[in-house]
Design an enzyme around this catalytic site. Structure first.
Site, PDB file in Angstrom:
ATOM      1  N   ASP A  18       0.641  -1.147   0.231  1.00 12.01           N
ATOM      2  CA  ASP A  18      -0.090  -0.085  -0.431  1.00 12.01           C
ATOM      3  C   ASP A  18       0.721   1.498  -0.247  1.00 12.01           C
ATOM      4  OD1 ASP A  18      -2.687  -1.100  -0.247  1.00 12.01           O
ATOM      5  OD2 ASP A  18      -2.403  -1.515   2.173  1.00 12.01           O
ATOM      6  N   MET A  61      -5.810  -3.232  -3.706  1.00  8.74           N
ATOM      7  CA  MET A  61      -5.896  -3.215  -2.407  1.00  8.74           C
ATOM      8  C   MET A  61      -6.005  -1.308  -2.316  1.00  8.74           C
ATOM      9  SD  MET A  61      -3.682  -5.920  -1.021  1.00  8.74           S
ATOM     10  CE  MET A  61      -3.691  -5.404   0.293  1.00  8.74           C
TER      11      MET A  61
END
Length: 147
Positions: A18, A61
């Protein structure tokens, strides 16, 4: 360790695709994940000509951070800019393979306005391709449900 004159040095290195660890500029795995997501979408978007009026949503994500979604979109767009398309009359064009929306949690999402905008693209291009960060629009959806 003290008894034997040993010493331990610990170095912490965050690893998250991320890329949402402040103040780290680039975490391990984030660039590779973006590259692989781009390749995956390049294969999936080939289906955009299989059906008239195809909507493809590429969920990436990122519940709280849209970095991976944006980085994946950037890498994918760079790859299609380098692709030579045959031209008019064929179902696969740069417009049909392009990304028509990138939705990330850091930005507000007006679903009604986006629906209208994307419908125009669908009418013009014949398909719509959206990159969606898993946390995009959550605040708006919750607020609407609580209203």
């Amino acid at each position: 360790l003290d008894k034997h004159g040993g010493k331990v040095v610990v170095v912490g290195m965050p690893k998250t695709i991320d890329n949402d660890v402040f103040p780290i500029v680039q975490t391990f795995g984030a660039d590779t994940a973006a590259e692989q997501g781009s390749i995956f979408f390049k294969n999936v978007v080939s289906e955009s000509s299989a059906n008239p009026r195809m909507l493809i949503i590429h969920e990436v994500m990122g519940r709280d951070s849209g970095y991976l979604t944006a980085a994946t979109a950037r890498k994918y767009r760079a790859s299609i800019k380098a692709t030579k398309f045959i031209g008019p009359g064929f179902t696969s064009t740069q417009k049909s393979r392009d990304i028509h929306a990138v939705w990330i949690p850091e930005l507000g999402l007006d679903i009604a306005a986006e629906g209208e905008r994307l419908k125009k693209i669908m009418d013009e291009v014949g398909c719509v391709n959206v990159f969606l960060s898993e946390g995009a629009g959550v605040g708006e959806i919750v607020a609407e449900l609580e209203a």
